[in-house]
Structure formats: C-alpha cells, structure tokens
Design an enzyme around this catalytic site. Sequence first.
Site, short mmCIF file in Angstrom:
data_model
loop_
_atom_site.label_atom_id
_atom_site.label_comp_id
_atom_site.label_asym_id
_atom_site.label_seq_id
_atom_site.Cartn_x
_atom_site.Cartn_y
_atom_site.Cartn_z
CG ASP A 1 -2.05 0.87 1.26
OD1 ASP A 1 -2.66 1.08 0.22
OD2 ASP A 1 -2.33 1.42 2.33
CE LYS B 1 -5.53 -1.44 -1.13
NZ LYS B 1 -6.08 -0.82 0.10
P1 IMP Z 1 1.74 -0.24 3.86
O1 IMP Z 1 2.75 -0.25 4.95
O2 IMP Z 1 0.95 1.03 3.82
O3 IMP Z 1 2.26 -0.63 2.51
O4 IMP Z 1 0.63 -1.25 4.29
C1 IMP Z 1 0.66 -2.56 4.13
C2 IMP Z 1 -0.26 -3.18 5.15
O5 IMP Z 1 -1.43 -2.40 5.36
C3 IMP Z 1 -0.72 -4.51 4.64
O6 IMP Z 1 0.14 -5.53 5.13
C4 IMP Z 1 -2.09 -4.63 5.20
O7 IMP Z 1 -2.01 -5.29 6.44
C5 IMP Z 1 -2.55 -3.22 5.43
N1 IMP Z 1 -3.50 -2.83 4.38
C6 IMP Z 1 -3.27 -2.03 3.32
N2 IMP Z 1 -4.35 -1.92 2.54
C7 IMP Z 1 -5.31 -2.69 3.13
C8 IMP Z 1 -6.67 -3.01 2.76
O8 IMP Z 1 -7.23 -2.61 1.74
N3 IMP Z 1 -7.32 -3.86 3.62
C9 IMP Z 1 -6.75 -4.36 4.74
N4 IMP Z 1 -5.48 -4.09 5.10
C10 IMP Z 1 -4.77 -3.26 4.31
#
Ligand code: IMP
Length: 181
Positions: free
Chosen positions: A103, A131
Amino acid sequence: MNHQITTLFTETQVLERVAALAAEMAPRLEPEPIVLGLLKGALVFTADMLRALSRQGVKPLLDCMALASYGKGTISSGSIQVRMDNTLDLAGRQVLLLDDILDSGNTMSFAVQRLRDKGAAHILTCVLLDKPSRRQVSFAADFVGFTIPDTFVVGYGIDYAEHHRELPQVAACVPLGKGIS
Ligand code: IMP
Ligand code: MG
C-alpha cells in the site's frame, strides 16, 4: 458490522494466481529458501504459497514476523513496530518475503531493511495485491499477484478491524452509512 462485501477475485482466481506466481518465482529460488510471511495479513497467502512452491519442487523453510503500522483508521503512519520477530537465522540465506498488500510501501521497506540487517544474502519480495496509487515511499515488489485501484479489501487473510479474514475470496469492503444495514 455494516459493510458491503463485493468479490474482486474468487477463491479459484486467487489460487490460480498463487500457483502461477510460484511457477514464475521457482526458477529464481534456491532449493531451500526461507519463505517469510508477514502476520497476520499474509498468513493465508503464505500457507498457500508454501504448498504451491512445493509443487514446483522448491523445499522452503517457513518463518513469520508480525509488524504493526501505527496510524489512524486505514491510513499508514510510516512508523512500524515489530510485534513478533522471526525465529530462523537468516544470515547468508535467500529470503522470499511475502505480504498481503503493498500500500504505502512503509511495511515492505521496513521489512526488507530488517532482513538485510539480519544478514539475509538475497531477498525477493512478493505481494498478493499491489495498490501503486497509494505509495508514500518508493517500493516495487519483485512479484505481484494482482494490481488493484485504491479500494479497501478484505478476505483471504486480510481484515477490516480483524473481521473477514476467513473469506476464501478477496473482496472490496465498503462501509455503509449509519442506520443502513
Ligand atoms: P503499507 O505499509 O501502507 O504498505 O501497508 C501494508 C499493510 O497495510 C498490509 O500488510 C495490510 O495489512 C494493510 N492494508 C493495506 N491496505 C489494506 C486493505 O485494503 N485492507 C486491509 N489491510 C490493508
Ligand atoms: Mg499487513
């Protein structure tokens, strides 16, 4: 909980993609790599990938790590905490790092740095869902299951406030307004 759950990828589509990813990754993997899944979100993905890799003749060792990102609601803060560390010695090993969703990029960037600090010799990264439109730090996974738009998803291990992890499919989860059920 008042949410609308709409299937994005069926159980069959997810399992076919996992099998295809395993076939893509196998030529780049050592005979006994360490497969390290990030809990809890990648638990189901990791379990299926482990067996899909076995079907490709790979004999992975399994490890896990639980990371938490602090932020309000569904927005990542960039501040990552280790809730549960992995247990295998990663020094000199090839590590295949798995997560459910890429994300903001904060979680994977932190995890890769941590594996490097622990002496992993070669790190490959694979996420079930990407994403790209939500990235805060530059990060590209080596292997991606599905690229999706900025939609909140649940199922196949992925939660909304700890709910819906048990769904076999990947679904979009849209909260309904108050008073609507
Ligand atoms: P990042 O550190 O922002 O890349 O987030 C990654 C983490 O956020 C993932 O391992 C998920 O646990 C959580 N996450 C991101 N998007 C979603 C979503 O759409 N649904 C549920 N969890 C999410
Ligand atoms: Mg996660």
